[in-house]
Scaffold this motif. Structure first.
Motif, PDB file in Angstrom:
ATOM      1  N   ALA A 485       5.497  -5.639  -7.599  1.00 10.93           N
ATOM      2  CA  ALA A 485       4.889  -4.395  -8.078  1.00 10.93           C
ATOM      3  C   ALA A 485       3.231  -4.691  -8.461  1.00 10.93           C
ATOM      4  CB  ALA A 485       5.775  -3.890  -9.381  1.00 10.93           C
ATOM      5  N   GLY A 488       1.307  -4.768  -5.530  1.00 12.57           N
ATOM      6  CA  GLY A 488       1.147  -3.617  -4.766  1.00 12.57           C
ATOM      7  C   GLY A 488       2.013  -3.383  -3.576  1.00 12.57           C
ATOM      8  N   ALA A 491       5.096   1.004  -5.393  1.00 15.50           N
ATOM      9  CA  ALA A 491       4.664   1.653  -6.754  1.00 15.50           C
ATOM     10  C   ALA A 491       5.834   1.805  -7.579  1.00 15.50           C
ATOM     11  CB  ALA A 491       4.096   3.191  -6.592  1.00 15.50           C
ATOM     12  N   SER A 493       8.771   3.024  -9.974  1.00 14.35           N
ATOM     13  CA  SER A 493       8.804   4.365 -10.563  1.00 14.35           C
ATOM     14  C   SER A 493      10.113   4.548 -11.533  1.00 14.35           C
ATOM     15  CB  SER A 493       9.201   5.330  -9.294  1.00 14.35           C
ATOM     16  OG  SER A 493      10.506   4.862  -8.729  1.00 14.35           O
TER      17      SER A 493
END
Length: 502
Positions: A485, A488, A491, A493
């Motif tokens: 995370a 990158g 993403a 959630s």
């Protein structure tokens, strides 16, 4: 002839008393003599039994008595007894943070399949406790969250998954361990809520579980004053028979939590507590790995049969225990599919309430913690950083960093452009060494990212960093998900399910 009849009668009494017992032992040497003499209904397997040759231990137990029930804690997250050579899944709270009941069911299915591949019958999960106390000393991320509706939905999804494997799930800890400030392993907790409040929160997931016809529940060693001001639930006829059996209509098997825990043994004694639990409505007693205590319980149960314990309870307990025998199921998962499922669950369980992402690896110092191996050794954030946050450099510290370690970390941080630091609180208070570490790093004025690897609310104890991630656990796959995370790769959630505000 009279002696033979007497010996036969003694054997029958031993078998009858053993109907109520689930015993345990230490290490991988099966206590054959004890098992032959006590004739328990089952054996619960702990990590010490499942280290070098887990299937061999199961084979020896089955050869001794093919009818033994074999039980294991395979919740996922920290409470995972079968660890060696199997995929380690994220905790219940991480699963719940995904918001996806289908994902939760698939993970429950995979964990059930691990139980079946081991050769066991019962998975002592899901946890149905609603973790409304953020300082709960034993539940925390083992729970599906602080909202009873969510806990009910996710707990049922997990249980349905376990059933798909052929293993049998056990919801725990009735009527709810989520609002305690005392660990029942150590002493006797007390919850003084009115019954209306218990109905809204603690009891709701259990009512849904019972209504769905699930096969088994485990009791809590907690006094609920509104339900029974005298006895903890495990020993309470009002709770186990009055509330659970008669009012709620539960027809399944009722197991106690470990009867050696301080909440019971310190206050009631092993033998007397065993008799009281059976009289209250428990079918199976989980017993400690001490031969003396097992024999004490066995002898006391024998003495109570036909007197304090009606003989009808023997057949009743035997019939309910039969509900826990593994049935037909499907286990289609390959190791690679399990690994992919664990990674999906870990990624979807990451909560990112604030902070710009991604961050570059180059110039980033990653500080990891060497956590206790009590619940299974895992690589730290610093160990995995070079692979999943390329270009970063790492440093490992102890779980409760010393002033010298904090000073060394600060010196390394001065050379970096930004810092990522892991924290961990699950059992017990937030460690002062971790607090001192984050405060010292914060004072440098550099971008600072905190990754919480235990309960997700470490922000309560820290200055507000540049960015924050909560993984709901420290399994390797969750550590990887946090680093991905940050880099990158995806993403995050995940939803905040712990209660309060992040």
């Amino acid at each position: 002839m009279r002696l033979l009849a007497l010996l036969a009668g003694m054997g029958m009494a031993a078998a009858q008393a053993g109907v109520f017992m689930v015993v345990s032992f230490r290490g991988e040497e099966v206590p054959e003599r004890l098992l032959r003499e006590v004739r328990p209904a089952g054996v619960i397997l702990y990590p010490s039994n499942l280290r070098r040759d887990p299937q061999g231990v199961v084979r020896r137990l089955r050869a001794l008595d093919p009818n033994l029930l074999l039980l294991v804690d395979q919740e996922g997250g920290p409470f995972t007894s079968y660890r060696e050579g199997v995929v380690r899944f994220p905790s219940a709270m991480a699963l719940s943070a995904s918001g996806d009941e289908g994902l939760v069911e698939r993970v429950g299915w995979a964990l059930g399949c691990q139980v079946r591949r081991l050769g066991a019958d019962v998975n002592l999960a899901p946890v149905l406790d609603v973790n409304v106390n953020p300082d709960n000393p034993i539940i925390g991320l083992r729970s599906f969250g602080a909202d009873p509706e969510r806990v009910a939905r996710m707990g049922l999804a997990f249980a349905k998954g376990v059933l798909r494997s052929g293993a049998r799930p056990v919801g725990k800890h009735f009527p709810g361990h989520g609002d305690t400030g005392v660990d029942s392993h150590l002493d006797l907790p007390r919850v003084d809520k009115p019954k209306e409040a218990l109905e809204r929160v603690e009891l709701l997931p259990f009512r849904r579980y019972v209504a769905a016809g699930m096969p088994a529940l485990m009791t809590a060693h907690i006094v609920f004053s509104a339900l029974d001001p005298r006895y903890p639930a495990t020993l309470s006829p009002a709770i186990l028979t009055g509330l659970l059996r008669k009012e709620m209509g539960f027809q399944g098997a009722l197991l106690t939590d470990d009867m050696a825990m301080g909440a019971i043994k310190r206050h009631f004694g092993a033998g007397e507590a065993a008799v009281q639990a059976v009289r209250a409505g428990a079918d199976l007693l989980l017993l400690e790995p001490e031969e003396g205590a097992i024999r004490e319980v066995h002898a006391r149960l024998q003495k109570a049969l036909g007197k304090e314990i009606p003989l009808a309870r023997v057949e009743e307990a035997r019939r309910r225990a039969a509900l826990l025998r593994a049935g037909k199921g499907e286990c289609p998962f390959t190791p690679k599919e399990e690994e992919a499922l664990a990674l999906e669950a870990a990624r979807r369980g990451v909560v990112h309430p604030f902070g710009p992402l991604p961050i570059p690896g180059r110039g980033t110092l990653v500080l990891g913690l060497r956590l206790s191996e009590r619940y299974g050794a895992e690589p730290s954030l610093a160990d995995l950083a070079p692979r999943y946050l390329p270009g970063s450099f790492g440093l490992n510290l102890s779980e409760d960093p010393s002033p010298q370690e904090v000073a060394k970390a600060v010196e390394e941080a001065k050379k970096a452009e930004r810092v990522v630091v892991s924290t961990h609180r699950w059992l017990g208070p937030f460690k002062e060494g971790q607090r001192a570490l984050v405060q010292a790093l914060f004072a440098l004025g550099k971008p600072l990212y905190v990754v919480a690897l235990g309960n997700p609310d470490d922000l309560r104890f820290l200055p507000r960093p540049t960015g924050y991630l909560a993984t709901h656990g420290y399994r390797a796959v969750q550590v990887r998900a946090a680093l991905e995370a940050l880099a990158g790769v995806y993403a995050p959630s995940g939803q905040w399910v712990f209660g309060g505000e992040p």
